[in-house]
Design a protein around this motif. Sequence first.
Motif, PDB file in Angstrom:
ATOM      1  N   PRO A 210       0.807  -1.230   0.000  1.00  0.00           N
ATOM      2  CA  PRO A 210       0.000   0.000   0.000  1.00  0.00           C
ATOM      3  C   PRO A 210       0.840   1.280   0.000  1.00  0.00           C
ATOM      4  N   TYR A 211       2.056   1.202   0.514  1.00  0.00           N
ATOM      5  CA  TYR A 211       2.880   2.408   0.615  1.00  0.00           C
ATOM      6  C   TYR A 211       3.641   2.715  -0.680  1.00  0.00           C
ATOM      7  N   PHE A 212       3.911   1.664  -1.466  1.00  0.00           N
ATOM      8  CA  PHE A 212       4.849   1.848  -2.581  1.00  0.00           C
ATOM      9  C   PHE A 212       4.271   1.594  -3.971  1.00  0.00           C
ATOM     10  N   MET A 213       3.116   0.938  -4.052  1.00  0.00           N
ATOM     11  CA  MET A 213       2.606   0.556  -5.369  1.00  0.00           C
ATOM     12  C   MET A 213       2.013   1.744  -6.110  1.00  0.00           C
ATOM     13  N   MET A 214       2.126   1.701  -7.431  1.00  0.00           N
ATOM     14  CA  MET A 214       1.572   2.766  -8.243  1.00  0.00           C
ATOM     15  C   MET A 214       0.727   2.167  -9.365  1.00  0.00           C
ATOM     16  N   GLU A 215      -0.400   2.783  -9.638  1.00  0.00           N
ATOM     17  CA  GLU A 215      -1.262   2.354 -10.734  1.00  0.00           C
ATOM     18  C   GLU A 215      -0.989   3.276 -11.917  1.00  0.00           C
ATOM     19  N   ARG A 216      -0.348   2.749 -12.987  1.00  0.00           N
ATOM     20  CA  ARG A 216       0.159   3.573 -14.078  1.00  0.00           C
ATOM     21  C   ARG A 216      -0.902   4.510 -14.664  1.00  0.00           C
ATOM     22  N   TYR A 217      -2.086   3.953 -14.927  1.00  0.00           N
ATOM     23  CA  TYR A 217      -3.096   4.769 -15.606  1.00  0.00           C
ATOM     24  C   TYR A 217      -4.190   5.253 -14.652  1.00  0.00           C
ATOM     25  N   GLY A 218      -3.993   5.028 -13.368  1.00  0.00           N
ATOM     26  CA  GLY A 218      -4.929   5.563 -12.380  1.00  0.00           C
ATOM     27  C   GLY A 218      -4.316   6.799 -11.747  1.00  0.00           C
ATOM     28  N   GLY A 219      -5.048   7.402 -10.803  1.00  0.00           N
ATOM     29  CA  GLY A 219      -4.536   8.608 -10.156  1.00  0.00           C
ATOM     30  C   GLY A 219      -3.715   8.314  -8.929  1.00  0.00           C
ATOM     31  N   LEU A 220      -3.643   7.031  -8.539  1.00  0.00           N
ATOM     32  CA  LEU A 220      -2.991   6.707  -7.272  1.00  0.00           C
ATOM     33  C   LEU A 220      -1.483   6.657  -7.415  1.00  0.00           C
ATOM     34  N   ARG A 221      -0.809   7.334  -6.514  1.00  0.00           N
ATOM     35  CA  ARG A 221       0.653   7.331  -6.482  1.00  0.00           C
ATOM     36  C   ARG A 221       1.091   7.147  -5.034  1.00  0.00           C
ATOM     37  N   PRO A 222       2.255   6.519  -4.809  1.00  0.00           N
ATOM     38  CA  PRO A 222       2.776   6.444  -3.437  1.00  0.00           C
ATOM     39  C   PRO A 222       2.868   7.859  -2.872  1.00  0.00           C
TER      40      PRO A 222
END
Length: 306
Positions: A210-222
């Motif tokens: 949860p702290y480090f993952m990123m969703e390339r085409y979503g808005g979520l960033r670490p």
Amino acid sequence: MTQEPWQWDEPTWRGHVDRVRAGRSLTPQQWPDGAKVAVAISFDSDHETIPLRDGETSPGKLAQGEYGSRVAAPKIVRMLAQYDVPASFYMPAVSALLHPDEVESYVDGGHEVAVHGWIHERNMLLSRADELDLTGRALDTLEKVAGVRPTGIRTPSWDFSDNTLDIIRELGFAYDSSLMGDDDPYELLADGQPTGVVEIPVEWIRDDAPYFMMERYGGLRPYMPPRSALQIWLDEFEAAREEGGLFQLTLHPHIIGHRSRLVVLRALLERIRAHDDVWFATHAQVADLLRPATTATTDTTPGAPA
Ligand SMILES: [Zn+2]
């Protein structure tokens, strides 16, 4: 006819809740060697199975998993040896078949290798028959590759279906590590009945994803630097130590195994090693220690002595 949840009668909603529940706490009065706290560190060596599970076969996606096995896992094994810390490695069978040398390095390092599904499947989407088949094949495959029959299971993505506990019992696992009913180990109840299965609970708080993952085409960033996770995990460890409980951690080679994040793992191991009242153990060793107590009595009163 399928009812909406607000139409359920009391036995229905109560039945859903009681299906899998926390029974007695199994935390011992004292951990082995007079230790105040137990520390069980785990790695889910998913590697390529995360994209494969979703049918994503692009070399780009698979290379991220490849990094986990090729670069991260050997560094982690060396670091664990340096601090003399045993760990548990949960590995989908497909991952183990892709990387048998990695499995061997875990076994040679004195670590546990345990079940984590066939191809990181989503149990909630499976029939009971399919879940049983995949879990059983995963168990047999890991035994063949590792040379030791696993005694524990962590469901992929902690995705625990209505059938999972039944399947765990049918296949004879000593423990599960997928649920979140406590900070410390407890016995699993099935429809109110003690099962003798030890639960070594997990939490997203004590997970790197949860702290480090990123969703390339979503808005979520670490949203925080890696060293902030170190502080959270140290706080979890210190509180577990004060309470005489267990500090359990779930990491992933393909996530924690990057240069700027291995700094965090090293610092964590160093800080914990600085204490002389810590019992480091694999999840299987924790379950081994606690399991006899689960069959000695059927007292399910909350807080009853283990
Ligand atoms: Zn996983």
